[in-house]
Design a protein around this motif. Structure first.
Motif, PDB file in Angstrom:
ATOM      1  N   ASN A   1       0.818  -1.214   0.000  1.00  0.00           N
ATOM      2  CA  ASN A   1       0.000   0.000   0.000  1.00  0.00           C
ATOM      3  C   ASN A   1       0.855   1.268   0.000  1.00  0.00           C
ATOM      4  O   ASN A   1       0.522   2.252  -0.667  1.00  0.00           O
ATOM      5  N   ARG A   2       1.946   1.243   0.757  1.00  0.00           N
ATOM      6  CA  ARG A   2       2.808   2.421   0.811  1.00  0.00           C
ATOM      7  C   ARG A   2       3.447   2.694  -0.546  1.00  0.00           C
ATOM      8  O   ARG A   2       3.502   3.837  -1.010  1.00  0.00           O
ATOM      9  N   GLU A   3       3.896   1.627  -1.214  1.00  0.00           N
ATOM     10  CA  GLU A   3       4.521   1.787  -2.523  1.00  0.00           C
ATOM     11  C   GLU A   3       3.484   2.192  -3.572  1.00  0.00           C
ATOM     12  O   GLU A   3       3.762   3.014  -4.457  1.00  0.00           O
ATOM     13  N   ARG A   4       2.277   1.648  -3.475  1.00  0.00           N
ATOM     14  CA  ARG A   4       1.221   2.035  -4.402  1.00  0.00           C
ATOM     15  C   ARG A   4       0.914   3.530  -4.271  1.00  0.00           C
ATOM     16  O   ARG A   4       0.731   4.232  -5.273  1.00  0.00           O
ATOM     17  N   ALA A   5       0.869   4.008  -3.032  1.00  0.00           N
ATOM     18  CA  ALA A   5       0.592   5.421  -2.802  1.00  0.00           C
ATOM     19  C   ALA A   5       1.711   6.292  -3.354  1.00  0.00           C
ATOM     20  O   ALA A   5       1.463   7.342  -3.966  1.00  0.00           O
TER      21      ALA A   5
END
Length: 382
Positions: A311-315
């Protein structure tokens, strides 16, 4: 002339008189929806070709474009999904690949429109995709026979007279009421763009704005169109609330962008997997909509462990999306459209203007450092 059926198979349908003389059916038998898609799609690509001077293509489903594009650069994701490798493509095939890649899940079983005669290269490419038919101003020798083998010989091939000039008045009958209106013949050009907020528009931004306006003209209203580098990356069609259009187009644009993340683009799926299945897995991962069953199925397909973006990388990746032009077919009534647009990399908003709260739209664009242009031209399509 009798059609295959109307809106539904239980409804009979026909073309009245000789009104379709300018549209030849070279192969197959069309339904009413096939004709509606083909005729709207043709108008879009023909108008885009005239307005921009570039080869244009569109992928239509249910009387709205899933994608539309001008000829342009094919990125690594497009090349991976459609198995193109490093091969160069001609302008016609490139325009269609870009149009289909905007929202390839929605393009499944599409009606294709292209602004130029279909060549063998595009026909060979279409052999690898699921499509219902195509409309074009002509076909190279042998191409119609090649296309006609698609769908077990049921593929629909239309030829449009490119010199046809439609009547000045349009008519439809609804529940016994015959309605007439003037055909919308207002030219869409960069001259319509009146800068309200931000720097003067570049030529590239003006081209994206013009393409977006033309796409909006042939999209079911309410509609919002996201354009980037001469291709749509999100179309929000047929919503009652305009901010829902903006959110829908934004979600599609973000999915398009996340498909370009190396962790999703380079998913090590089996080499023999059809392109549509390959892109469906990309979309499911990019939109984060995998079910538990699909996760198990995907694990069984992958020959080796593969790290997906968390999720952090997607954001982080999503924040890098920028350079998008938003075109609205009607005025933006509230600033929530701008607040949503800012979350999806929009740097230019194009709208007709005229809302009572128009100043709040300009203020919101200023706060988000988004350029704003108004056209004084509404583009509703129903």
């Amino acid at each position: 002339m009798d059609l295959r059926y109307g809106m539904n198979p239980r409804q009979r349908a026909r073309i009245a008189g000789d009104s379709a003389a300018h549209v030849r059916v070279l192969h197959g038998s069309g339904s009413m929806i096939n004709y509606l898609d083909a005729l709207n799609a043709w108008q879009l690509v023909a108008e885009a070709r005239r307005a921009t001077g570039a080869v244009a293509a569109a992928s239509f489903k249910h009387v709205s474009p899933a994608g539309a594009a001008l000829n342009g650069v094919l990125d690594d994701t497009v090349r991976t999904v459609w198995g193109l490798g490093s091969a160069s493509l001609g302008s016609l095939a490139a325009a269609y690949v870009r149009a289909r890649d905007a929202d390839p899940r929605s393009s499944y079983g599409d009606m294709i429109a292209v602004s130029e005669p279909v060549d063998e290269e595009l026909a060979d490419l279409l052999a690898t995709v699921v499509s219902d038919g195509i409309i074009a101003p002509g076909y190279a020798p042998g191409v119609v026979a090649k296309l006609g083998r698609k769908k077990a010989g049921r593929y629909l091939v239309f030829e449009m007279d490119p010199d046809y000039c439609p009547p000045a008045v349009e008519m439809r009958t609804v529940f016994g009421v015959a309605l007439e209106q003037d055909r919308d013949r207002e030219p869409i050009t960069a001259d319509l763009l009146r800068s309200v907020q931000g720097p003067a528009l570049t030529d590239a931004a003006s081209t994206d704005a013009v393409l977006g306006m033309i796409v909006a003209r042939y999209t079911q209203s309410n509609s919002v169109v996201f354009v980037r580098d001469g291709m749509t990356v999100g179309v929000g069609a047929g919503q009652q609330s305009r901010v829902d259009c903006t959110q829908l187009a934004g979600n599609k644009a973000r999915t398009w962008w996340l498909r370009r993340h190396p962790g999703i683009r380079d998913l090590p799926l089996p080499s023999g997997l059809p392109p549509q299945q390959r892109v469906n897995w990309q979309i499911a991962l990019a939109s984060d909509t995998l079910t538990a069953t699909q996760r198990d199925e995907l694990a069984g397909l992958l020959p080796r462990p593969h790290t997906l973006p968390d999720n952090r990388e997607r954001a982080r990746w999503s924040r890098e999306l920028t350079g998008i032009t938003l075109v609205s077919d009607g005025y933006l009534p509230f600033r929530d459209n701008i607040d949503v647009a800012a979350e999806y990399g929009v740097t230019l908003v194009v709208e007709p203007g005229g809302a009572l709260r128009g100043d709040t739209i300009a203020d919101a664009c200023r706060e988000h450092r988004i350029a704003l242009a108004r056209t004084d031209l509404r583009l509703f399509h129903h």
